[in-house]
Design an enzyme around this catalytic site. Sequence first.
Site, PDB file in Angstrom:
ATOM      1  N   ARG A 170       0.785  -1.184   0.161  1.00  0.00           N
ATOM      2  CA  ARG A 170      -0.141   0.018   0.030  1.00  0.00           C
ATOM      3  C   ARG A 170       0.844   1.218  -0.005  1.00  0.00           C
ATOM      4  O   ARG A 170       2.001   1.130   0.447  1.00  0.00           O
ATOM      5  CB  ARG A 170      -0.922  -0.002   1.044  1.00  0.00           C
ATOM      6  CG  ARG A 170      -1.710  -1.196   1.243  1.00  0.00           C
ATOM      7  CD  ARG A 170      -2.628  -1.109   2.707  1.00  0.00           C
ATOM      8  NE  ARG A 170      -3.376  -2.182   2.779  1.00  0.00           N
ATOM      9  CZ  ARG A 170      -3.344  -3.379   3.603  1.00  0.00           C
ATOM     10  NH1 ARG A 170      -2.177  -3.408   4.117  1.00  0.00           N
ATOM     11  NH2 ARG A 170      -4.258  -4.273   3.732  1.00  0.00           N
TER      12      ARG A 170
ATOM     13  N   LYS B  90      -2.152  -2.099   8.093  1.00  0.00           N
ATOM     14  CA  LYS B  90      -3.622  -1.758   8.594  1.00  0.00           C
ATOM     15  C   LYS B  90      -3.501  -2.183  10.138  1.00  0.00           C
ATOM     16  O   LYS B  90      -3.231  -3.389  10.020  1.00  0.00           O
ATOM     17  CB  LYS B  90      -4.745  -1.888   7.918  1.00  0.00           C
ATOM     18  CG  LYS B  90      -4.850  -1.253   6.497  1.00  0.00           C
ATOM     19  CD  LYS B  90      -6.151  -1.657   6.005  1.00  0.00           C
ATOM     20  CE  LYS B  90      -6.323  -0.669   4.683  1.00  0.00           C
ATOM     21  NZ  LYS B  90      -7.727  -1.075   4.090  1.00  0.00           N
TER      22      LYS B  90
ATOM     23  N   HIS C  60      -2.081   2.079  -6.154  1.00  0.00           N
ATOM     24  CA  HIS C  60      -2.750   0.856  -5.741  1.00  0.00           C
ATOM     25  C   HIS C  60      -2.905   0.003  -6.892  1.00  0.00           C
ATOM     26  O   HIS C  60      -3.131  -1.124  -6.738  1.00  0.00           O
ATOM     27  CB  HIS C  60      -4.306   1.233  -5.136  1.00  0.00           C
ATOM     28  CG  HIS C  60      -4.795   0.260  -3.968  1.00  0.00           C
ATOM     29  ND1 HIS C  60      -4.031   0.509  -2.753  1.00  0.00           N
ATOM     30  CD2 HIS C  60      -5.577  -0.530  -3.675  1.00  0.00           C
ATOM     31  CE1 HIS C  60      -4.497  -0.724  -1.944  1.00  0.00           C
ATOM     32  NE2 HIS C  60      -5.521  -1.150  -2.530  1.00  0.00           N
TER      33      HIS C  60
ATOM     34  N   ARG D 288      -0.497  -2.649  -6.747  1.00  0.00           N
ATOM     35  CA  ARG D 288      -0.744  -3.506  -5.729  1.00  0.00           C
ATOM     36  C   ARG D 288      -1.815  -4.744  -6.572  1.00  0.00           C
ATOM     37  O   ARG D 288      -1.546  -5.808  -6.213  1.00  0.00           O
ATOM     38  CB  ARG D 288      -1.343  -3.102  -4.685  1.00  0.00           C
ATOM     39  CG  ARG D 288      -1.935  -4.056  -3.356  1.00  0.00           C
ATOM     40  CD  ARG D 288      -2.061  -3.047  -2.254  1.00  0.00           C
ATOM     41  NE  ARG D 288      -2.868  -3.813  -1.315  1.00  0.00           N
ATOM     42  CZ  ARG D 288      -2.514  -4.448  -0.310  1.00  0.00           C
ATOM     43  NH1 ARG D 288      -1.072  -4.701  -0.363  1.00  0.00           N
ATOM     44  NH2 ARG D 288      -3.321  -5.225   0.693  1.00  0.00           N
TER      45      ARG D 288
ATOM     46  N   HIS E 163      -4.449  -9.303   3.801  1.00  0.00           N
ATOM     47  CA  HIS E 163      -5.639  -9.116   3.795  1.00  0.00           C
ATOM     48  C   HIS E 163      -6.057 -10.030   5.111  1.00  0.00           C
ATOM     49  O   HIS E 163      -5.630 -11.032   5.410  1.00  0.00           O
ATOM     50  CB  HIS E 163      -6.356  -9.818   2.626  1.00  0.00           C
ATOM     51  CG  HIS E 163      -6.353  -8.978   1.448  1.00  0.00           C
ATOM     52  ND1 HIS E 163      -6.311  -9.338   0.048  1.00  0.00           N
ATOM     53  CD2 HIS E 163      -5.992  -7.462   1.319  1.00  0.00           C
ATOM     54  CE1 HIS E 163      -6.316  -8.133  -0.575  1.00  0.00           C
ATOM     55  NE2 HIS E 163      -6.079  -7.132   0.029  1.00  0.00           N
TER      56      HIS E 163
ATOM     57  N   TYR F 204      -9.048 -11.560  -6.893  1.00  0.00           N
ATOM     58  CA  TYR F 204      -8.034 -11.688  -7.942  1.00  0.00           C
ATOM     59  C   TYR F 204      -8.037 -12.950  -8.773  1.00  0.00           C
ATOM     60  O   TYR F 204      -7.453 -13.199  -9.736  1.00  0.00           O
ATOM     61  CB  TYR F 204      -6.542 -11.536  -7.422  1.00  0.00           C
ATOM     62  CG  TYR F 204      -6.541 -10.198  -6.823  1.00  0.00           C
ATOM     63  CD1 TYR F 204      -6.288  -9.285  -7.833  1.00  0.00           C
ATOM     64  CD2 TYR F 204      -6.533 -10.135  -5.321  1.00  0.00           C
ATOM     65  CE1 TYR F 204      -6.159  -7.778  -7.129  1.00  0.00           C
ATOM     66  CE2 TYR F 204      -6.259  -8.746  -4.662  1.00  0.00           C
ATOM     67  CZ  TYR F 204      -6.127  -7.683  -5.780  1.00  0.00           C
ATOM     68  OH  TYR F 204      -6.002  -6.427  -5.037  1.00  0.00           O
TER      69      TYR F 204
END
Length: 301
Positions: free
Chosen positions: A149, A175, A247, A250, A273, A282
Amino acid sequence: MDWPSAIKGFKTYLKLERSLAANSIEAYSRDLQRLYQYADTLETKLSPTKFTLTDLRNFINWANELGMIPSTQSRVLSGIKAFYKYLLMEDMITSDPSELLETPKIQRKLPDTLSIHDIDKMIAAIDLSKPEGTRNKAILEILYGCGLRVSELTELRLSNLFLESDVEFIKVTGKGSKERLVPIGGEAIKALKIWIEQVRIHIDIKKGEEDLVFLNRRGSRLSRVYIFMLIKQLAELTGLRKTISPHTFRHSFATHLVEGGADLRAVQEMLGHESITTTEIYTHLDREYLKSTIIEFHPRN
């Protein structure tokens, strides 16, 4: 309890009890501010502890009428649910009105991706005769080679680089201040070492920024805005018509891994994630690849 006091207490709880990053705390706070705004529009001003399930459903309808898209509604509701769990834990309410609140269904949008050719073109467009060109090449190689990110890139530390030939990974803080290890490939390592060993060492670094990998000419950390502007500029230089951002690299990182047959759990781990369902988006390229293969090679087609 009034709204300002409730929001202040909630932010303190998120910081001290849940150890959330400043960005996450601000996001939760903004979500709660929306509910506060709604409460302020009512004839009977509702305090945080007086909201019922019906009131919360009315809030969703209100947000929907204002044009709030389902993905934003879903994120806001996540913050509201966390807030009412906090109030319940602190014995400010006896039951959680958000417990049975339904989250709007979100149509998962397939992310834009770049081809390997597009990425090569953008990297080739960087002016390596300038010191910042060496840095910018390393930035793109890291974005695509590690799937970071943009905030993870700007906060990347020298002390979290492990580039020895028998290791080759970087430690990333994602995150919620969660750390993960991401493997790093040869091209990214090469670009990174050239930037660090040949250019970065000549910069007069600002106090407190010594451990940051990417710096500007004044020795300060790079901003997220700069990375966005860099990507936009390179896209224009190479004639790319897509609307892309950091992004996008990514997304491309993940898509190309899945397309090449990488295990979805491994990709989930590298992207950081929390849920496998986020990574499953994906797999669309796998399906497209299979479909095109069947159309091209099956005898009945």
